[in-house]
Design a protein around this motif. Sequence first.
Motif, mmCIF file in Angstrom:
data_model
loop_
_atom_site.group_PDB
_atom_site.id
_atom_site.type_symbol
_atom_site.label_atom_id
_atom_site.label_comp_id
_atom_site.label_asym_id
_atom_site.label_seq_id
_atom_site.Cartn_x
_atom_site.Cartn_y
_atom_site.Cartn_z
ATOM 1 N N ILE A 1 0.806 -1.222 0.000
ATOM 2 C CA ILE A 1 0.000 0.000 0.000
ATOM 3 C C ILE A 1 0.843 1.278 0.000
ATOM 4 C CG2 ILE A 1 -1.794 1.273 1.265
ATOM 5 C CD1 ILE A 1 -2.727 -1.475 2.346
ATOM 6 N N ALA A 2 2.020 1.245 0.604
ATOM 7 C CA ALA A 2 2.800 2.480 0.746
ATOM 8 C C ALA A 2 3.177 3.079 -0.609
ATOM 9 C CB ALA A 2 4.054 2.225 1.577
ATOM 10 N N LEU B 1 7.567 15.752 2.725
ATOM 11 C CA LEU B 1 6.958 14.716 3.557
ATOM 12 C C LEU B 1 7.708 14.617 4.872
ATOM 13 C CD1 LEU B 1 5.141 12.142 3.965
ATOM 14 C CD2 LEU B 1 6.961 10.863 2.804
ATOM 15 N N VAL B 2 6.952 14.598 5.977
ATOM 16 C CA VAL B 2 7.525 14.394 7.296
ATOM 17 C C VAL B 2 7.174 12.974 7.741
ATOM 18 C CG1 VAL B 2 7.563 15.150 9.692
ATOM 19 C CG2 VAL B 2 7.278 16.835 7.868
ATOM 20 N N LEU B 3 8.197 12.169 8.011
ATOM 21 C CA LEU B 3 7.988 10.825 8.540
ATOM 22 C C LEU B 3 7.926 10.902 10.062
ATOM 23 C CD1 LEU B 3 10.458 8.737 6.327
ATOM 24 C CD2 LEU B 3 8.001 9.074 6.000
ATOM 25 N N LEU B 4 6.886 10.327 10.634
ATOM 26 C CA LEU B 4 6.669 10.397 12.068
ATOM 27 C C LEU B 4 6.797 9.006 12.679
ATOM 28 C CD1 LEU B 4 3.378 12.521 11.933
ATOM 29 C CD2 LEU B 4 5.687 13.396 12.266
ATOM 30 N N ASP B 5 7.467 8.899 13.802
ATOM 31 C CA ASP B 5 7.502 7.646 14.543
ATOM 32 C C ASP B 5 6.239 7.582 15.394
ATOM 33 O OD1 ASP B 5 9.987 6.541 13.657
ATOM 34 O OD2 ASP B 5 11.017 8.060 14.850
ATOM 35 N N GLY B 6 5.291 6.764 14.948
ATOM 36 C CA GLY B 6 3.992 6.756 15.610
ATOM 37 C C GLY B 6 3.257 8.051 15.305
ATOM 38 N N LEU C 1 2.408 6.860 -1.809
ATOM 39 C CA LEU C 1 3.489 7.825 -2.059
ATOM 40 C C LEU C 1 3.417 8.385 -3.468
ATOM 41 C CD1 LEU C 1 6.342 5.889 -0.246
ATOM 42 C CD2 LEU C 1 5.525 8.179 0.379
ATOM 43 N N ARG C 2 3.162 7.532 -4.448
ATOM 44 C CA ARG C 2 3.074 8.014 -5.837
ATOM 45 C C ARG C 2 1.852 8.913 -6.024
ATOM 46 N NH1 ARG C 2 7.082 5.922 -8.683
ATOM 47 N NH2 ARG C 2 7.953 3.881 -8.106
ATOM 48 N N LEU D 1 10.081 1.506 5.153
ATOM 49 C CA LEU D 1 9.469 2.635 4.458
ATOM 50 C C LEU D 1 10.472 3.619 3.866
ATOM 51 C CD1 LEU D 1 6.301 3.422 6.563
ATOM 52 C CD2 LEU D 1 6.402 3.373 4.080
ATOM 53 N N LYS D 2 11.574 3.849 4.543
ATOM 54 C CA LYS D 2 12.510 4.873 4.071
ATOM 55 C C LYS D 2 12.996 4.634 2.648
ATOM 56 C CE LYS D 2 15.570 6.964 6.529
ATOM 57 N NZ LYS D 2 16.724 7.249 7.425
ATOM 58 N N PRO D 3 13.388 3.399 2.269
ATOM 59 C CA PRO D 3 13.794 3.178 0.876
ATOM 60 C C PRO D 3 12.648 3.391 -0.110
ATOM 61 C CG PRO D 3 14.547 1.381 2.288
ATOM 62 C CD PRO D 3 13.605 2.200 3.101
ATOM 63 N N MET D 4 11.425 3.115 0.308
ATOM 64 C CA MET D 4 10.279 3.327 -0.567
ATOM 65 C C MET D 4 10.057 4.815 -0.805
ATOM 66 S SD MET D 4 7.745 0.434 1.094
ATOM 67 C CE MET D 4 6.572 0.339 -0.239
ATOM 68 N N VAL D 5 10.217 5.607 0.235
ATOM 69 C CA VAL D 5 10.097 7.056 0.091
ATOM 70 C C VAL D 5 11.190 7.574 -0.841
ATOM 71 C CG1 VAL D 5 10.241 9.265 1.300
ATOM 72 C CG2 VAL D 5 8.985 7.357 2.335
ATOM 73 N N ALA D 6 12.420 7.097 -0.648
ATOM 74 C CA ALA D 6 13.539 7.542 -1.496
ATOM 75 C C ALA D 6 13.310 7.185 -2.958
ATOM 76 C CB ALA D 6 14.833 6.913 -0.992
ATOM 77 N N ALA D 7 12.692 6.025 -3.209
ATOM 78 C CA ALA D 7 12.482 5.587 -4.587
ATOM 79 C C ALA D 7 11.273 6.242 -5.239
ATOM 80 C CB ALA D 7 12.309 4.065 -4.614
ATOM 81 N N CYS D 8 10.214 6.448 -4.469
ATOM 82 C CA CYS D 8 8.950 6.905 -5.059
ATOM 83 C C CYS D 8 8.717 8.407 -4.950
ATOM 84 C CB CYS D 8 7.768 6.193 -4.386
ATOM 85 S SG CYS D 8 7.784 4.412 -4.533
#
Length: 382
Positions: free
Chosen positions: A207-208, A252-257, A212-213, A239-246
């Motif tokens: 789903i991610a 985008l701010v990635l939040l821990d929880g 992202l796209r 998730l981080k590699p998916m964000v870097a690729a897509c």
Amino acid sequence: MQDTAPRFGMVAGEASGDLLAGLLLAGLRQRWPSLQAQGIGGPRMAAQGFEAWWPHHKLSVFGYVDALLHLREILGIRRQLAARLLADKPDAFIGIDAPDFNFTLEAQLREAGVKTIHFVCPSIWAWRAERVQKILRSADHVLCLFPFEPALLQEAGIAATYVGHPLADAIPMEPPKAASRALLGLGESDTVIALLPGSRKSEVRYIAEPLLRAAVLMHQARPGLRFVMPIAPGLRDLLKPMVAACAPELPLVLLDGKSHEALAACDVTLVASGTATLEAALFKRPMVIAYRMHALNWWRMKDKRYQPWVGLPNVLAREFLVPELLQDACTPEALAREGLAWLDDSARYQRVQSRFAEQHELLRRNTAQVAADAIAQVLGRA
């Protein structure tokens, strides 16, 4: 004679179950401050004094393929847990969701004389009605989140209580939008989209990427948009590699929880089907529901559905309040189109917020206390 505090065995199998169980434990502690609770759980349960013999993420799988890959480990955990609980029987066992794991365990414990309570009625009203017979064998009592469920269970001879949804008690009727934006470093005038790809590894894998796209397409259409993505524990490295690729250039701010802060702060959310859709509704946030899974899982599940809705806000409404984009329909283009549509129609936006407020009122029942009262009755301590 003083009512001694009971000891509970408990199993919650994923983040949403941990959340429900943590809220339930808080209510049980109001009645029995020195209760003991042990089994399988997560950090929200631990915060209420729960002793986790195994972490909840060991059971966090979805679908036939994912379950088969982890079957040996899961069965081994269940055997060990059953042996431990049978050797030193608790006053009651509470299975929180995770029906495929918990029903077998509950049946074993019930046969040995342990009272069994199942918290969260399986979605027999949506698919797999054959589970009714499993519930009948396994649970002395079922605590139901939704008002239409007890009657369905009682028709089959299963004792049940509607307790409302604990999230409806925990989430305020008026979401703290400004405070959440300040906490997350977002401006009051920003237009914010929350991306919630799920709490299981299997969900994130499928789903991610479309989320992202879709966000990239939305940003291209409206360059001023800001994005936040809460990440469930243990999933940042996935998730981080998916964000870097897509979406390497996406604001985008990635939040821990912090999923609740993200939902309170956002204007619209693109969200994986599941408990998060109900959370989004309780935060009064228009949403686009997304879901994809392994093709084999989809093939096996799609013909077992008894109703057209999958997302919980739509199930409660008995209509498509919000769009659902499932499997092949879950494309970046469709997600972006439906997400932007919420921003372009203020009247529709306000109508769905009003409907979500009605759902919030329906589900507010002081769940922790009502559930604790029901459990006390099962134990004969009412």
